[in-house]
Design an enzyme around this catalytic site. Structure first.
Site, PDB file in Angstrom:
ATOM      1  N   HIS A 103       0.858  -1.191   0.000  1.00  0.00           N
ATOM      2  CA  HIS A 103       0.000   0.000   0.000  1.00  0.00           C
ATOM      3  C   HIS A 103       0.891   1.237   0.000  1.00  0.00           C
ATOM      4  O   HIS A 103       1.925   1.266   0.666  1.00  0.00           O
ATOM      5  CB  HIS A 103      -0.961   0.012   1.190  1.00  0.00           C
ATOM      6  CG  HIS A 103      -0.304  -0.208   2.516  1.00  0.00           C
ATOM      7  ND1 HIS A 103       0.086  -1.446   2.960  1.00  0.00           N
ATOM      8  CD2 HIS A 103       0.040   0.663   3.498  1.00  0.00           C
ATOM      9  CE1 HIS A 103       0.637  -1.336   4.158  1.00  0.00           C
ATOM     10  NE2 HIS A 103       0.632  -0.058   4.506  1.00  0.00           N
ATOM     11  N   HIS A 105       1.003   5.157   0.931  1.00  0.00           N
ATOM     12  CA  HIS A 105       0.338   6.213   1.703  1.00  0.00           C
ATOM     13  C   HIS A 105       0.440   7.533   0.937  1.00  0.00           C
ATOM     14  O   HIS A 105       1.536   7.926   0.523  1.00  0.00           O
ATOM     15  CB  HIS A 105       1.031   6.419   3.052  1.00  0.00           C
ATOM     16  CG  HIS A 105       0.946   5.268   3.998  1.00  0.00           C
ATOM     17  ND1 HIS A 105       0.021   5.220   5.018  1.00  0.00           N
ATOM     18  CD2 HIS A 105       1.674   4.126   4.107  1.00  0.00           C
ATOM     19  CE1 HIS A 105       0.190   4.093   5.716  1.00  0.00           C
ATOM     20  NE2 HIS A 105       1.190   3.418   5.186  1.00  0.00           N
TER      21      HIS A 105
HETATM   22  P1  5GP Z   1       1.535   0.426   7.378  1.00  0.00           P
HETATM   23  O1  5GP Z   1       2.034   0.759   8.757  1.00  0.00           O
HETATM   24  O2  5GP Z   1       1.382  -1.070   7.166  1.00  0.00           O
HETATM   25  O3  5GP Z   1       2.320   1.107   6.304  1.00  0.00           O
HETATM   26  O4  5GP Z   1       0.124   1.087   7.293  1.00  0.00           O
HETATM   27  C1  5GP Z   1      -1.080   0.406   7.428  1.00  0.00           C
HETATM   28  C2  5GP Z   1      -2.182   1.450   7.440  1.00  0.00           C
HETATM   29  O5  5GP Z   1      -3.406   0.791   7.220  1.00  0.00           O
HETATM   30  C3  5GP Z   1      -2.296   2.188   8.776  1.00  0.00           C
HETATM   31  O6  5GP Z   1      -2.083   3.581   8.551  1.00  0.00           O
HETATM   32  C4  5GP Z   1      -3.714   1.871   9.250  1.00  0.00           C
HETATM   33  O7  5GP Z   1      -4.351   2.971   9.838  1.00  0.00           O
HETATM   34  C5  5GP Z   1      -4.408   1.423   7.985  1.00  0.00           C
HETATM   35  N1  5GP Z   1      -5.427   0.412   8.182  1.00  0.00           N
HETATM   36  C6  5GP Z   1      -5.270  -0.744   8.885  1.00  0.00           C
HETATM   37  N2  5GP Z   1      -6.415  -1.452   8.868  1.00  0.00           N
HETATM   38  C7  5GP Z   1      -7.308  -0.732   8.143  1.00  0.00           C
HETATM   39  C8  5GP Z   1      -8.677  -0.939   7.776  1.00  0.00           C
HETATM   40  O8  5GP Z   1      -9.308  -1.942   8.109  1.00  0.00           O
HETATM   41  N3  5GP Z   1      -9.254   0.022   7.017  1.00  0.00           N
HETATM   42  C9  5GP Z   1      -8.581   1.139   6.614  1.00  0.00           C
HETATM   43  N4  5GP Z   1      -9.240   2.026   5.873  1.00  0.00           N
HETATM   44  N5  5GP Z   1      -7.305   1.376   6.945  1.00  0.00           N
HETATM   45  C10 5GP Z   1      -6.671   0.454   7.699  1.00  0.00           C
END
Ligand code: 5GP
Ligand code: ZN
Length: 140
Positions: A103, A105
């Site tokens: 993903h 951001h």
């Molecule tokens: P990472 O730390 O893996 O780069 O970011 C994961 C992101 O996914 C986090 O910013 C978190 O808030 C978001 N996230 C996790 N679970 C969900 C979800 O069920 N729905 C949405 N919309 N965002 C999520």
């Protein structure tokens, strides 16, 4: 199907099995608001197909994701009136990756939002810097 795909929250979001605030969708990509945003308009762009992170994503899929990141950026700035935009990908737990589905951001930033950038160091010796640059170049 591998277990990580059937259990993956972002696979489920892409399929509409878990609700999300959808921003964009096409055949290959899906974009939706982060549930715990850094600021309003914080958007995540994912490939619909499951890849753990950027390192195991085929270049043609990654390119499609990044084109959508760029396409969404100006509308996000316009709507949120952001002063700047951070683009981030966490690859691996040590880099802060929590959800193991690639993903990107898109993070609206404001002059007064109080967030800082990542920490930096000036303590790496010059010869080590040169050596690591050369080693990386040789791997390409
Ligand atoms: P990472 O730390 O893996 O780069 O970011 C994961 C992101 O996914 C986090 O910013 C978190 O808030 C978001 N996230 C996790 N679970 C969900 C979800 O069920 N729905 C949405 N919309 N965002 C999520
Ligand atoms: Zn997934």
């Amino acid at each position: 199907m591998a277990k990580e795909e059937t259990d993956c929250v972002f696979c489920k979001i892409a399929k509409g099995e878990i609700p999300s605030d959808k921003v964009y969708e096409d055949n290959d990509t899906f974009a939706f608001l982060d549930i715990n945003p850094i600021n309003p308009g914080h958007t995540l762009v994912i490939p619909k197909k499951h890849f753990n992170n950027m390192l195991d994503t085929p270049p043609e899929i990654f390119s499609k994701v990044m084109l959508i990141v760029q396409r969404l950026s100006k509308p996000i700035i316009k709507v949120t009136k952001a002063d700047g935009l951070g683009i981030g990908i966490n690859n691996g737990e040590a880099a802060g990756q929590v959800v193991n589905h690639l993903h990107v951001h898109i993070m609206p930033r404001f002059k007064d939002d109080g967030y800082k950038s990542w920490e930096r160091t000036d303590s790496i010796p010059k010869q080590d810097m040169k050596a690591i640059a050369e080693k990386i170049s040789k791997e390409l």
